[in-house]
Scaffold this motif. Structure first.
Motif, short mmCIF file in Angstrom:
data_model
loop_
_atom_site.label_atom_id
_atom_site.label_comp_id
_atom_site.label_asym_id
_atom_site.label_seq_id
_atom_site.Cartn_x
_atom_site.Cartn_y
_atom_site.Cartn_z
N ARG A 11 0.83 -1.22 0.00
CA ARG A 11 0.00 0.00 0.00
C ARG A 11 0.86 1.26 0.00
O ARG A 11 0.56 2.24 -0.68
CB ARG A 11 -0.93 -0.02 1.22
N LEU A 12 1.95 1.24 0.77
CA LEU A 12 2.84 2.41 0.80
C LEU A 12 3.58 2.56 -0.52
O LEU A 12 3.82 3.69 -0.98
CB LEU A 12 3.83 2.27 1.96
N ASP A 13 3.93 1.46 -1.15
CA ASP A 13 4.55 1.54 -2.47
C ASP A 13 3.60 2.20 -3.46
O ASP A 13 4.01 3.03 -4.29
CB ASP A 13 4.94 0.15 -2.97
N SER A 14 2.32 1.86 -3.36
CA SER A 14 1.32 2.47 -4.24
C SER A 14 1.17 3.95 -3.95
O SER A 14 0.97 4.77 -4.85
CB SER A 14 -0.03 1.76 -4.09
N LEU A 15 1.26 4.32 -2.66
CA LEU A 15 1.18 5.73 -2.30
C LEU A 15 2.34 6.51 -2.90
O LEU A 15 2.17 7.64 -3.37
CB LEU A 15 1.17 5.88 -0.77
N CYS A 16 3.53 5.91 -2.89
CA CYS A 16 4.69 6.57 -3.49
C CYS A 16 4.46 6.83 -4.97
O CYS A 16 4.79 7.91 -5.49
CB CYS A 16 5.94 5.72 -3.30
N VAL A 17 3.90 5.86 -5.67
CA VAL A 17 3.62 6.04 -7.10
C VAL A 17 2.67 7.21 -7.30
O VAL A 17 2.83 8.02 -8.22
CB VAL A 17 3.03 4.75 -7.70
N ARG A 264 -12.25 8.07 8.01
CA ARG A 264 -12.28 7.02 6.98
C ARG A 264 -13.71 6.79 6.49
O ARG A 264 -14.55 6.23 7.17
CB ARG A 264 -11.71 5.72 7.55
N LYS A 265 -13.97 7.26 5.26
CA LYS A 265 -15.26 7.06 4.62
C LYS A 265 -15.03 6.62 3.18
O LYS A 265 -14.18 7.18 2.48
CB LYS A 265 -16.08 8.36 4.61
N ARG A 266 -15.80 5.64 2.74
CA ARG A 266 -15.61 5.15 1.38
C ARG A 266 -15.81 6.26 0.36
O ARG A 266 -15.11 6.33 -0.65
CB ARG A 266 -16.58 3.99 1.09
N SER A 267 -16.74 7.16 0.62
CA SER A 267 -17.05 8.21 -0.36
C SER A 267 -15.88 9.16 -0.60
O SER A 267 -15.74 9.71 -1.68
CB SER A 267 -18.27 9.02 0.11
N THR A 268 -15.05 9.35 0.40
CA THR A 268 -13.93 10.29 0.27
C THR A 268 -12.57 9.60 0.23
O THR A 268 -11.59 10.21 -0.21
CB THR A 268 -13.93 11.29 1.44
N CYS A 269 -12.50 8.36 0.66
CA CYS A 269 -11.19 7.72 0.85
C CYS A 269 -10.93 6.51 -0.05
O CYS A 269 -9.80 6.00 -0.07
CB CYS A 269 -11.04 7.26 2.31
N ALA A 270 -11.93 6.03 -0.75
CA ALA A 270 -11.76 4.77 -1.48
C ALA A 270 -10.64 4.84 -2.51
O ALA A 270 -10.03 3.82 -2.84
CB ALA A 270 -13.07 4.39 -2.16
N GLY A 271 -10.36 6.02 -3.03
CA GLY A 271 -9.30 6.15 -4.03
C GLY A 271 -7.90 6.22 -3.45
O GLY A 271 -6.92 6.20 -4.20
N CYS A 272 -7.78 6.32 -2.13
CA CYS A 272 -6.47 6.41 -1.49
C CYS A 272 -5.82 5.03 -1.43
O CYS A 272 -6.46 4.06 -1.00
CB CYS A 272 -6.61 6.98 -0.08
N PRO A 273 -4.55 4.90 -1.80
CA PRO A 273 -3.88 3.60 -1.72
C PRO A 273 -3.84 3.02 -0.31
O PRO A 273 -3.67 1.81 -0.16
CB PRO A 273 -2.47 3.92 -2.22
#
Length: 291
Positions: A11-17, A264-273
């Motif tokens: 997940r952190l690797d994806s955040l770096c990207v 943490r809400k799906r509506s605002t956070c689902a796109g976060c790695p």
């Protein structure tokens, strides 16, 4: 939360990207030293930019550029070629009413003169003054330098704000940022120092990194101090022993750019790695923040 190390690393690797982009870098004070070409000029610019790196990003970057403007295109040569009195006189005239939050033009002049003195001793910038000793203790050299500068620089609030001591429990965010910029050879950092051990860097702990780190289980501490910085760094070192701070830029910009709402809400956070490993807003996080 029980997240495995492999899952968290992925997940952190994806955040770096997501944040390894020119757009994210443009909102970072590191963009200022990157505009210079010579390594020593970049070091001078980084020494100024890192220690003015607090407050709102856009006006802060403007303040850093304004602070460096009187030194021209080659700040290292400019400082080396002039006497201290000539530097002070020129900066007093050129900076005028320049200020950034706690820092005044006099604080800035003293800071630049400190670099000039330290460089004059090494003839190669600041790396020799900050290298860990044989025991690998990176804080010993930083503490010695801080104590020396406390004795040599004017006792103004701006100067003292730039001189926290890791031996006194401080997170030393701006010093840690400067060290990361100078030592890490990978994007987005400068990688100008070849002797400083990258695996011994400590994360530059700001409010964004502290908050996100609690959300994903890198730390359970409530106070963003030196102990939290080390705890987060040790957690990241388990994921990448050779380069634990490669995650720092992404973690900080998740907050700096306003992309983390803190709940943490799906509506605002689902796109976060980090969505699947984040506990923001959970009962455990609420208790941690109150402790």
């Amino acid at each position: 939360m029980g997240t495995s190390a492999a899952t968290l690393k992925a997940r952190l690797d994806s955040l770096c990207v997501r944040y390894d982009t020119a757009g994210a870098l443009a909102k970072d004070p590191l963009s200022v030293p990157l505009a210079y070409e010579s390594p020593l000029d970049r070091e001078v610019a980084a020494f100024v930019a890192a220690h003015l790196a607090y407050g709102r990003v856009d006006p802060m970057i403007r303040a850093v550029r304004g602070a460096l403007a009187p030194l021209g295109a080659h700040p290292a040569d400019w400082l080396r070629e002039r006497s201290e009195s000539a530097i002070q006189q020129h900066l007093a005239q050129a900076l005028g009413n320049w200020a950034w939050r706690f820092h005044t033009a006099d604080d800035l002049a003293a800071w630049l003169l400190a670099w000039r003195r330290l460089d004059g001793e090494s003839r190669a910038g600041l790396e020799a003054h900050l290298l860990p000793g044989p025991d690998g203790d990176s804080d010993a050299a930083l503490s010695r330098l801080v104590q020396r500068l406390r004795a040599e620089l004017p006792a103004s609030y701006g100067s003292r704000f730039s001189l926290p001591d890791p031996r006194e429990g401080a997170a030393c965010k701006r010093w840690r940022m400067f060290l990361r910029w100078m030592a890490r050879p990978s994007w987005p950092d400068l990688g100008l120092w070849t002797r400083y051990p990258v695996d011994q860097l400590i994360i530059p702990l700001d409010t964004h990194v502290a908050r996100v780190s609690r959300f994903i289980g890198l730390s359970r501490r409530a106070t963003p101090d030196g102990k939290m910085a080390r705890e987060i760094t040790e957690a990241l070192r388990l994921l990448d022993p050779a380069d634990p701070l490669r995650y720092d830029f992404a973690l900080s910009h998740l907050g700096i750019l306003g992309d983390c709402p803190g709940v943490r809400k799906r509506s605002t956070c689902a796109g976060c790695p980090l969505y699947t490993v984040c506990r923001a807003g959970s009962e455990s996080e609420i208790r941690t923040n109150k402790s």
